[in-house]
Motif scaffolding. Structure first.
Motif, PDB file in Angstrom:
ATOM      1  N   THR A  26     -24.181  15.975   6.371  1.00  0.00           N
ATOM      2  CA  THR A  26     -25.413  15.474   5.769  1.00  0.00           C
ATOM      3  C   THR A  26     -26.424  16.612   5.799  1.00  0.00           C
ATOM      4  O   THR A  26     -26.262  17.592   6.524  1.00  0.00           O
ATOM      5  CB  THR A  26     -25.979  14.263   6.542  1.00  0.00           C
ATOM      6  OG1 THR A  26     -26.203  14.653   7.901  1.00  0.00           O
ATOM      7  CG2 THR A  26     -25.024  13.080   6.494  1.00  0.00           C
ATOM      8  N   GLY A  27     -27.447  16.485   5.005  1.00  0.00           N
ATOM      9  CA  GLY A  27     -28.513  17.478   4.998  1.00  0.00           C
ATOM     10  C   GLY A  27     -28.150  18.772   4.291  1.00  0.00           C
ATOM     11  O   GLY A  27     -28.841  19.777   4.444  1.00  0.00           O
ATOM     12  N   VAL A  28     -27.062  18.788   3.543  1.00  0.00           N
ATOM     13  CA  VAL A  28     -26.686  19.968   2.761  1.00  0.00           C
ATOM     14  C   VAL A  28     -26.741  19.575   1.282  1.00  0.00           C
ATOM     15  O   VAL A  28     -26.663  18.394   0.955  1.00  0.00           O
ATOM     16  CB  VAL A  28     -25.281  20.505   3.129  1.00  0.00           C
ATOM     17  CG1 VAL A  28     -25.273  21.018   4.561  1.00  0.00           C
ATOM     18  CG2 VAL A  28     -24.212  19.456   2.938  1.00  0.00           C
ATOM     19  N   PRO A  29     -26.876  20.547   0.395  1.00  0.00           N
ATOM     20  CA  PRO A  29     -26.968  20.204  -1.030  1.00  0.00           C
ATOM     21  C   PRO A  29     -25.756  19.409  -1.519  1.00  0.00           C
ATOM     22  O   PRO A  29     -24.680  19.476  -0.944  1.00  0.00           O
ATOM     23  CB  PRO A  29     -27.016  21.570  -1.718  1.00  0.00           C
ATOM     24  CG  PRO A  29     -27.537  22.491  -0.692  1.00  0.00           C
ATOM     25  CD  PRO A  29     -26.995  21.983   0.620  1.00  0.00           C
ATOM     26  N   LEU A  30     -25.992  18.696  -2.575  1.00  0.00           N
ATOM     27  CA  LEU A  30     -24.973  17.838  -3.163  1.00  0.00           C
ATOM     28  C   LEU A  30     -24.583  18.368  -4.529  1.00  0.00           C
ATOM     29  O   LEU A  30     -25.428  18.799  -5.304  1.00  0.00           O
ATOM     30  CB  LEU A  30     -25.535  16.429  -3.323  1.00  0.00           C
ATOM     31  CG  LEU A  30     -24.697  15.484  -4.160  1.00  0.00           C
ATOM     32  CD1 LEU A  30     -24.105  14.417  -3.266  1.00  0.00           C
ATOM     33  CD2 LEU A  30     -25.549  14.857  -5.232  1.00  0.00           C
ATOM     34  N   GLU A  31     -23.290  18.357  -4.788  1.00  0.00           N
ATOM     35  CA  GLU A  31     -22.771  18.584  -6.130  1.00  0.00           C
ATOM     36  C   GLU A  31     -21.853  17.422  -6.441  1.00  0.00           C
ATOM     37  O   GLU A  31     -21.317  16.771  -5.536  1.00  0.00           O
ATOM     38  CB  GLU A  31     -22.018  19.909  -6.218  1.00  0.00           C
ATOM     39  CG  GLU A  31     -22.916  21.105  -6.071  1.00  0.00           C
ATOM     40  CD  GLU A  31     -22.208  22.431  -6.251  1.00  0.00           C
ATOM     41  OE1 GLU A  31     -22.913  23.440  -6.162  1.00  0.00           O
ATOM     42  OE2 GLU A  31     -20.979  22.474  -6.449  1.00  0.00           O
ATOM     43  N   ARG A  32     -21.660  17.172  -7.715  1.00  0.00           N
ATOM     44  CA  ARG A  32     -20.801  16.070  -8.144  1.00  0.00           C
ATOM     45  C   ARG A  32     -19.473  16.645  -8.611  1.00  0.00           C
ATOM     46  O   ARG A  32     -19.422  17.385  -9.575  1.00  0.00           O
ATOM     47  CB  ARG A  32     -21.486  15.297  -9.256  1.00  0.00           C
ATOM     48  CG  ARG A  32     -22.752  14.616  -8.772  1.00  0.00           C
ATOM     49  CD  ARG A  32     -23.614  14.121  -9.918  1.00  0.00           C
ATOM     50  NE  ARG A  32     -22.857  13.519 -10.984  1.00  0.00           N
ATOM     51  CZ  ARG A  32     -23.019  12.286 -11.433  1.00  0.00           C
ATOM     52  NH1 ARG A  32     -23.928  11.520 -10.918  1.00  0.00           N
ATOM     53  NH2 ARG A  32     -22.281  11.825 -12.425  1.00  0.00           N
ATOM     54  N   HIS A  33     -18.401  16.298  -7.914  1.00  0.00           N
ATOM     55  CA  HIS A  33     -17.064  16.732  -8.310  1.00  0.00           C
ATOM     56  C   HIS A  33     -16.432  15.625  -9.131  1.00  0.00           C
ATOM     57  O   HIS A  33     -16.276  14.492  -8.674  1.00  0.00           O
ATOM     58  CB  HIS A  33     -16.190  17.028  -7.082  1.00  0.00           C
ATOM     59  CG  HIS A  33     -14.756  17.266  -7.433  1.00  0.00           C
ATOM     60  ND1 HIS A  33     -14.355  18.352  -8.177  1.00  0.00           N
ATOM     61  CD2 HIS A  33     -13.640  16.533  -7.184  1.00  0.00           C
ATOM     62  CE1 HIS A  33     -13.041  18.292  -8.354  1.00  0.00           C
ATOM     63  NE2 HIS A  33     -12.587  17.192  -7.759  1.00  0.00           N
ATOM     64  N   HIS A  34     -16.077  15.949 -10.375  1.00  0.00           N
ATOM     65  CA  HIS A  34     -15.392  14.988 -11.239  1.00  0.00           C
ATOM     66  C   HIS A  34     -13.930  14.910 -10.794  1.00  0.00           C
ATOM     67  O   HIS A  34     -13.221  15.903 -10.804  1.00  0.00           O
ATOM     68  CB  HIS A  34     -15.498  15.405 -12.704  1.00  0.00           C
ATOM     69  CG  HIS A  34     -16.874  15.247 -13.226  1.00  0.00           C
ATOM     70  ND1 HIS A  34     -17.845  16.222 -13.088  1.00  0.00           N
ATOM     71  CD2 HIS A  34     -17.462  14.217 -13.859  1.00  0.00           C
ATOM     72  CE1 HIS A  34     -18.967  15.798 -13.629  1.00  0.00           C
ATOM     73  NE2 HIS A  34     -18.773  14.582 -14.105  1.00  0.00           N
ATOM     74  N   LEU A  35     -13.516  13.733 -10.391  1.00  0.00           N
ATOM     75  CA  LEU A  35     -12.170  13.546  -9.864  1.00  0.00           C
ATOM     76  C   LEU A  35     -11.094  13.651 -10.944  1.00  0.00           C
ATOM     77  O   LEU A  35      -9.933  13.901 -10.640  1.00  0.00           O
ATOM     78  CB  LEU A  35     -12.068  12.215  -9.121  1.00  0.00           C
ATOM     79  CG  LEU A  35     -12.890  12.166  -7.822  1.00  0.00           C
ATOM     80  CD1 LEU A  35     -12.997  10.733  -7.319  1.00  0.00           C
ATOM     81  CD2 LEU A  35     -12.280  13.066  -6.772  1.00  0.00           C
ATOM     82  N   VAL A  36     -11.479  13.455 -12.185  1.00  0.00           N
ATOM     83  CA  VAL A  36     -10.549  13.618 -13.297  1.00  0.00           C
ATOM     84  C   VAL A  36     -11.121  14.712 -14.210  1.00  0.00           C
ATOM     85  O   VAL A  36     -11.899  14.431 -15.113  1.00  0.00           O
ATOM     86  CB  VAL A  36     -10.342  12.303 -14.080  1.00  0.00           C
ATOM     87  CG1 VAL A  36      -9.322  12.498 -15.198  1.00  0.00           C
ATOM     88  CG2 VAL A  36      -9.904  11.188 -13.143  1.00  0.00           C
ATOM     89  N   PRO A  37     -10.754  15.976 -13.944  1.00  0.00           N
ATOM     90  CA  PRO A  37     -11.293  17.071 -14.744  1.00  0.00           C
ATOM     91  C   PRO A  37     -10.998  16.884 -16.230  1.00  0.00           C
ATOM     92  O   PRO A  37     -10.022  16.245 -16.604  1.00  0.00           O
ATOM     93  CB  PRO A  37     -10.566  18.303 -14.215  1.00  0.00           C
ATOM     94  CG  PRO A  37     -10.066  17.909 -12.882  1.00  0.00           C
ATOM     95  CD  PRO A  37      -9.813  16.433 -12.942  1.00  0.00           C
TER      96      PRO A  37
END
Length: 105
Positions: free
Chosen positions: A20-31
Motif C-alpha cells: 500500500t502507499g505506492v503508485p497504482l497502475e492498471r494491468h489489463h489481464l487480457v492484453p
C-alpha cells in the motif's frame, strides 16, 4: 470517479505485491482487448516485470487472472523481493524468452 479498487489513495493493496502507499497502475489481464479486459491494480515495478517476463500471448492464454500471475514461478521471486521494499524505481530487463518470442522491433 473510478471504482474503489482503482483509486490511488495509497490504502488499497496492489494485487501482486500487496503493498500500500505506492503508485497504482492498471494491468489489463487480457492484453490487446482493453475495452473488455478486467484490470488488476499493480505497482509500477510489478507491471514492468509482468511485461518483461511474459509475452501478450502468454498473458492472454495462461496468466489472465491475478491468481495465475501470483502462482507463476517466473513472478514469485520478483514479487517476494519487491514486497519487502517501498521503492517504486526498479530496473527491469526484458527476459531473453520474451525478446525471442517478440522478435525484432
Amino acid at each position: 470517479m473510478q471504482p474503489p479498487e482503482h483509486r490511488d489513495d495509497g490504502t488499497d493493496a496492489r494485487a501482486l505485491c500487496e503493498r500500500t502507499g505506492v503508485p497504482l497502475e492498471r494491468h489489463h489481464l487480457v492484453p490487446e482487448n482493453r475495452a473488455r479486459s478486467p484490470v488488476a491494480p499493480v505497482c509500477p515495478p510489478c507491471h514492468d516485470q509482468l511485461h518483461a517476463t511474459f509475452t501478450d500471448e502468454e498473458l492472454r492464454e495462461s496468466y489472465d487472472s491475478v491468481e495465475a500471475l501470483r502462482e507463476s514461478d517466473r513472478m514469485a521471486a520478483f514479487v517476494s523481493f519487491v514486497s519487502g521494499t517501498d521503492t517504486v524505481a526498479v530496473d527491469v530487463a526484458e527476459s531473453t524468452h520474451v525478446r525471442e518470442r517478440r522478435g525484432p522491433r
